[in-house]
Design a protein around this motif. Structure first.
Motif, PDB file in Angstrom:
ATOM      1  N   PHE A 121      34.428  42.182  19.850  1.00 52.59           N
ATOM      2  CA  PHE A 121      34.586  41.505  20.675  1.00 52.59           C
ATOM      3  C   PHE A 121      34.424  42.141  21.788  1.00 52.59           C
ATOM      4  O   PHE A 121      34.211  43.459  22.235  1.00 52.59           O
ATOM      5  CB  PHE A 121      35.605  40.955  21.085  1.00 52.59           C
ATOM      6  N   GLN A 122      32.890  42.291  22.947  1.00 47.84           N
ATOM      7  CA  GLN A 122      32.490  42.374  23.368  1.00 47.84           C
ATOM      8  C   GLN A 122      33.019  42.782  24.311  1.00 47.84           C
ATOM      9  O   GLN A 122      33.860  41.576  25.395  1.00 47.84           O
ATOM     10  CB  GLN A 122      30.632  41.562  23.976  1.00 47.84           C
ATOM     11  N   LEU A 123      33.360  43.810  25.399  1.00 49.62           N
ATOM     12  CA  LEU A 123      33.741  44.042  26.699  1.00 49.62           C
ATOM     13  C   LEU A 123      33.638  42.802  27.601  1.00 49.62           C
ATOM     14  O   LEU A 123      34.580  42.558  28.540  1.00 49.62           O
ATOM     15  CB  LEU A 123      33.488  45.085  27.285  1.00 49.62           C
ATOM     16  N   GLY A 124      31.687  42.772  27.782  1.00 52.04           N
ATOM     17  CA  GLY A 124      32.294  41.275  28.681  1.00 52.04           C
ATOM     18  C   GLY A 124      32.491  39.977  28.568  1.00 52.04           C
ATOM     19  O   GLY A 124      33.263  39.149  29.465  1.00 52.04           O
ATOM     20  N   LEU A 125      32.866  39.842  27.729  1.00 48.79           N
ATOM     21  CA  LEU A 125      33.428  38.639  26.630  1.00 48.79           C
ATOM     22  C   LEU A 125      34.809  38.466  26.649  1.00 48.79           C
ATOM     23  O   LEU A 125      35.254  37.902  27.450  1.00 48.79           O
ATOM     24  CB  LEU A 125      32.809  38.194  25.333  1.00 48.79           C
ATOM     25  N   MET A 126      35.222  39.703  26.693  1.00 46.57           N
ATOM     26  CA  MET A 126      37.018  39.605  27.105  1.00 46.57           C
ATOM     27  C   MET A 126      37.163  39.546  29.153  1.00 46.57           C
ATOM     28  O   MET A 126      37.676  38.678  29.188  1.00 46.57           O
ATOM     29  CB  MET A 126      37.222  40.787  26.647  1.00 46.57           C
ATOM     30  N   ARG A 127      35.409  40.015  29.162  1.00 45.68           N
ATOM     31  CA  ARG A 127      35.960  39.843  31.164  1.00 45.68           C
ATOM     32  C   ARG A 127      36.109  38.094  31.273  1.00 45.68           C
ATOM     33  O   ARG A 127      36.214  37.963  32.557  1.00 45.68           O
ATOM     34  CB  ARG A 127      35.051  41.089  31.863  1.00 45.68           C
ATOM     35  N   LYS A 128      34.930  37.557  31.093  1.00 46.67           N
ATOM     36  CA  LYS A 128      35.052  36.512  31.027  1.00 46.67           C
ATOM     37  C   LYS A 128      36.077  35.192  30.917  1.00 46.67           C
ATOM     38  O   LYS A 128      36.556  34.661  31.553  1.00 46.67           O
ATOM     39  CB  LYS A 128      33.860  35.948  30.338  1.00 46.67           C
ATOM     40  N   ASP A 129      36.351  35.456  29.089  1.00 52.03           N
ATOM     41  CA  ASP A 129      38.018  34.994  28.858  1.00 52.03           C
ATOM     42  C   ASP A 129      39.137  35.524  30.289  1.00 52.03           C
ATOM     43  O   ASP A 129      39.841  34.618  30.500  1.00 52.03           O
ATOM     44  CB  ASP A 129      38.563  35.393  27.614  1.00 52.03           C
ATOM     45  N   LEU A 130      39.015  36.417  30.839  1.00 49.66           N
ATOM     46  CA  LEU A 130      40.029  36.848  32.069  1.00 49.66           C
ATOM     47  C   LEU A 130      39.867  36.172  33.016  1.00 49.66           C
ATOM     48  O   LEU A 130      40.940  35.743  34.269  1.00 49.66           O
ATOM     49  CB  LEU A 130      39.801  38.515  32.031  1.00 49.66           C
ATOM     50  N   ASP A 131      38.680  35.795  32.939  1.00 48.74           N
ATOM     51  CA  ASP A 131      38.520  35.229  34.434  1.00 48.74           C
ATOM     52  C   ASP A 131      38.178  33.561  34.364  1.00 48.74           C
ATOM     53  O   ASP A 131      38.953  32.966  35.269  1.00 48.74           O
ATOM     54  CB  ASP A 131      36.597  35.210  34.771  1.00 48.74           C
ATOM     55  N   THR A 132      38.603  33.374  33.077  1.00 52.26           N
ATOM     56  CA  THR A 132      39.005  31.812  33.175  1.00 52.26           C
ATOM     57  C   THR A 132      40.309  31.691  33.043  1.00 52.26           C
ATOM     58  O   THR A 132      41.145  30.772  33.830  1.00 52.26           O
ATOM     59  CB  THR A 132      38.357  30.947  31.266  1.00 52.26           C
ATOM     60  N   ALA A 133      41.430  32.309  32.376  1.00 54.26           N
ATOM     61  CA  ALA A 133      42.436  33.066  32.753  1.00 54.26           C
ATOM     62  C   ALA A 133      43.225  32.868  34.351  1.00 54.26           C
ATOM     63  O   ALA A 133      43.664  32.389  34.470  1.00 54.26           O
ATOM     64  CB  ALA A 133      43.525  33.757  32.190  1.00 54.26           C
ATOM     65  N   GLY A 134      42.527  33.807  35.135  1.00 56.81           N
ATOM     66  CA  GLY A 134      42.181  33.380  36.614  1.00 56.81           C
ATOM     67  C   GLY A 134      42.359  32.058  37.041  1.00 56.81           C
ATOM     68  O   GLY A 134      42.659  31.865  38.367  1.00 56.81           O
ATOM     69  N   SER A 135      41.243  31.501  36.878  1.00 56.28           N
ATOM     70  CA  SER A 135      40.992  30.039  37.415  1.00 56.28           C
ATOM     71  C   SER A 135      42.013  29.067  37.093  1.00 56.28           C
ATOM     72  O   SER A 135      42.700  28.544  38.261  1.00 56.28           O
ATOM     73  CB  SER A 135      40.094  29.719  37.029  1.00 56.28           C
ATOM     74  N   ILE A 136      43.013  29.889  35.736  1.00 58.37           N
ATOM     75  CA  ILE A 136      43.294  28.957  35.511  1.00 58.37           C
ATOM     76  C   ILE A 136      45.145  29.049  36.413  1.00 58.37           C
ATOM     77  O   ILE A 136      45.862  28.249  37.128  1.00 58.37           O
ATOM     78  CB  ILE A 136      44.800  29.004  34.372  1.00 58.37           C
ATOM     79  N   SER A 137      45.371  30.393  37.108  1.00 56.49           N
ATOM     80  CA  SER A 137      46.010  30.678  37.883  1.00 56.49           C
ATOM     81  C   SER A 137      46.138  30.259  38.805  1.00 56.49           C
ATOM     82  O   SER A 137      47.060  30.135  39.696  1.00 56.49           O
ATOM     83  CB  SER A 137      45.826  32.362  38.021  1.00 56.49           C
ATOM     84  N   ASP A 138      44.593  29.864  39.514  1.00 53.11           N
ATOM     85  CA  ASP A 138      44.314  29.521  41.023  1.00 53.11           C
ATOM     86  C   ASP A 138      45.051  27.834  40.831  1.00 53.11           C
ATOM     87  O   ASP A 138      45.091  27.549  41.721  1.00 53.11           O
ATOM     88  CB  ASP A 138      43.165  30.193  41.607  1.00 53.11           C
ATOM     89  N   GLN A 139      44.174  27.457  39.321  1.00 57.73           N
ATOM     90  CA  GLN A 139      44.506  26.265  40.118  1.00 57.73           C
ATOM     91  C   GLN A 139      46.190  25.345  39.660  1.00 57.73           C
ATOM     92  O   GLN A 139      46.834  24.088  40.250  1.00 57.73           O
ATOM     93  CB  GLN A 139      43.516  25.480  38.663  1.00 57.73           C
ATOM     94  N   THR A 140      46.869  26.728  39.191  1.00 59.52           N
ATOM     95  CA  THR A 140      48.064  25.974  39.080  1.00 59.52           C
ATOM     96  C   THR A 140      49.338  26.361  40.092  1.00 59.52           C
ATOM     97  O   THR A 140      50.171  26.496  40.150  1.00 59.52           O
ATOM     98  CB  THR A 140      48.834  26.503  37.310  1.00 59.52           C
ATOM     99  N   GLY A 141      48.480  27.747  40.717  1.00 57.30           N
ATOM    100  CA  GLY A 141      49.482  28.502  41.660  1.00 57.30           C
ATOM    101  C   GLY A 141      50.619  29.265  41.279  1.00 57.30           C
ATOM    102  O   GLY A 141      51.277  29.724  41.545  1.00 57.30           O
TER     103      GLY A 141
END
Length: 300
Positions: free
Chosen positions: A241-261
């Motif tokens: 599993f590539q390092l860049g794909l892991m970062r992408k999934d973490l960024d998606t989780a970050g967008s969920i954090s932003d959306q939910t507050g």
């Protein structure tokens, strides 16, 4: 074996998409592939029974022919291009078509595209996967699925051609959200494991025994079980599993954090370290190289 009359459109024959498409062929489906890579197209067709694999020049041509279309693309931006760009899927969708988005997409964008697809009389389910290239090759992926009952019923036989554990997650977009949150938890466990191994090494501890202790105790997680000895201590760094794909999934989780507050400081820490690691090592290296990056970072 699948009904030989079922043809599945498959857009995105990359590192994961290629073995997933080949898994469908092995289970009796006919595949209508679409990918700009000539090598990927040749790899799907190699060894396939006569008539089992065909190719379309663009997503619109896939929509014109296939009643079920699988997307296995890098991110929501590419999914939107394939859906709405020139020669795109959306404008050519026929009523009753099912789109299965198996990409690592952002939940909000998934819901937006689902509404556009529904307006054309078609349906979308989000069905991201968990598992390495090895599991994609053997058709044993875990697959999360968000969508309505009727859409899921149509998708299920196709999904079973690629995975052995199918988990329904709720409404459209829920599967993409759960994958991102799951992968955040995995990243946090991998980071903690890598840091523990670094500290253990500095103390002169036997890292194999340290791994045994963690796996027999409360520190056990998927990284201690499947990555510590196999990939990190060995120096192989090839978990799949590539390092860049892991970062992408973490960024998606970050967008969920932003959306939910919901404030998520450990997520912010993981995002920052993975972003640094990608900058230092490149996105294509294995995600277990976060361990090697920690050593580089400490020596600066």
């Amino acid at each position: 074996m699948a009904d030989q009359g079922i043809e599945v459109g498959f857009i995105g024959l990359g590192m994961m998409g290629l073995p997933m498409a080949r898994s469908l062929v092995a289970r009796g489906f006919r595949v209508l592939g679409c990918d700009p890579s000539e090598a990927a197209r040749a790899a799907v067709a190699e060894g396939a029974p006569a008539g089992a694999v065909a190719f379309a020049p663009d997503p619109a041509a896939v929509a014109a022919r296939a009643d079920v279309v699988v997307l296995m693309l890098p991110n929501s931006r590419v999914v939107a291009q394939v859906m709405e760009g020139p020669g795109g899927l959306l404008a050519a969708l026929r009523p009753g078509t099912l789109v299965i988005d198996m990409s690592s997409s952002e939940p909000g964008e998934t819901r937006r595209l689902a509404a556009l697809i529904e307006a054309r009389g078609a349906a979308l389910v989000d069905a991201p996967v968990s598992g390495s290239v090895a599991k994609a090759t053997t058709g044993t992926l875990a697959i999360m699925v968000g969508g309505e009952d009727a859409a899921f019923a149509k998708a299920e036989p196709v999904l079973k051609g690629m995975g052995e554990k199918i988990i329904r997650t709720g409404a459209v977009g829920s599967a993409h959200a759960m994958k991102a949150l799951n992968n955040f938890v995995y990243a946090a466990g991998l980071l903690a494991t890598a840091e523990a191994l670094r500290m253990g090494s500095a103390l002169g501890l036997d890292l194999g025994i340290l791994t045994d202790v963690m796996n027999a105790s409360s520190g056990r997680n998927i990284a201690t079980e499947t990555k510590s000895r196999q990939e990190i201590i060995s120096g192989r760094y090839a978990g799949g599993f590539q390092l860049g794909l892991m970062r992408k999934d973490l960024d998606t989780a970050g967008s969920i954090s932003d959306q939910t507050g919901i404030e998520a400081p450990s997520l912010a820490l993981c995002r920052g370290l993975w972003a640094e690691a990608v900058e230092a090592l490149g996105p294509g290296v294995d995600n277990t190289e976060i361990h090697r990056f920690l050593g580089i970072r400490a020596s600066r």
